[in-house]
Design a protein around this motif. Structure first.
Motif: not given
Length: 186
Positions: A8-28
């Motif tokens: 889980d910690s390695l996956l959270r560390a991946d998120e620090q490198n994202f260049t765009r935000p993850i979609p917020r709406s359930a449909g997206a």
């Protein structure tokens, strides 16, 4: 399912490198998963819901998922979001920069007679060289268990932090247990 602190910690560390935000709406979010998995049937199977429910989210006929589904949807989305950005960051860490581990856990020792080997809680922040980053990423992608990932992290801390790159405590073996928290950055 047992807790997977390292994974889980390695996956959270991946998120620090994202260049765009993850979609917020359930449909997206659902549209992204359907695109990644190439079918509503596979998406439904992955999330444990009906294919019709997936189709209704895709068309925005349903807008707010129940908490259990929202959690599964967010987890699957995070695992698949920006794979090229994730791969580049991991490659850079595995080849040149390494990673930083910050943890609070119980560390026990097997050492020479006359030394204290009682486990105790320690808070450690340590840079691990690229070889340990590479081993962690390779093991995680191969589906390694939490114990195997923990063993690799323990070996890295043993060699770099406790043995000071071989400068001291040559016979020391470290046990990494009772993790309070662990965070990686790369």
């Amino acid at each position: 399912m047992p807790p997977s602190d390292i994974d889980d910690s390695l996956l959270r560390a991946d998120e620090q490198n994202f260049t765009r935000p993850i979609p917020r709406s359930a449909g997206a979010q659902m549209r992204f998963l359907v695109k990644q998995l190439k079918s509503t049937r596979e998406t439904a199977r992955l999330l444990g819901i009906s294919q019709r429910t997936v189709e209704r989210y895709v068309k925005n006929q349903i807008r707010s998922p129940k908490p259990a589904l929202a959690g599964r949807l967010a987890d699957e989305l995070r695992r698949r979001w920006q794979p090229v950005v994730r791969r580049r960051a991991r490659d850079r860490a595995a080849r040149t920069t390494g990673l930083v581990i910050e943890t609070r856990a119980r560390f026990g020792f097997t050492a020479a007679p006359g030394t204290t080997d009682d486990g105790r809680i320690r808070r450690i922040t340590q840079h691990l060289p690229p070889e340990y980053a590479s081993r962690l990423f390779t093991a995680q992608e191969a589906g390694a268990t939490e114990a195997e990932l923990r063993s690799i992290a323990a070996e890295g801390l043993q060699e770099i932090y406790f043995k000071d790159n071989g400068a001291r405590a040559s016979g020391l073996l470290v046990e990494f247990t009772d993790i309070d928290y662990v965070d990686f950055a790369f």
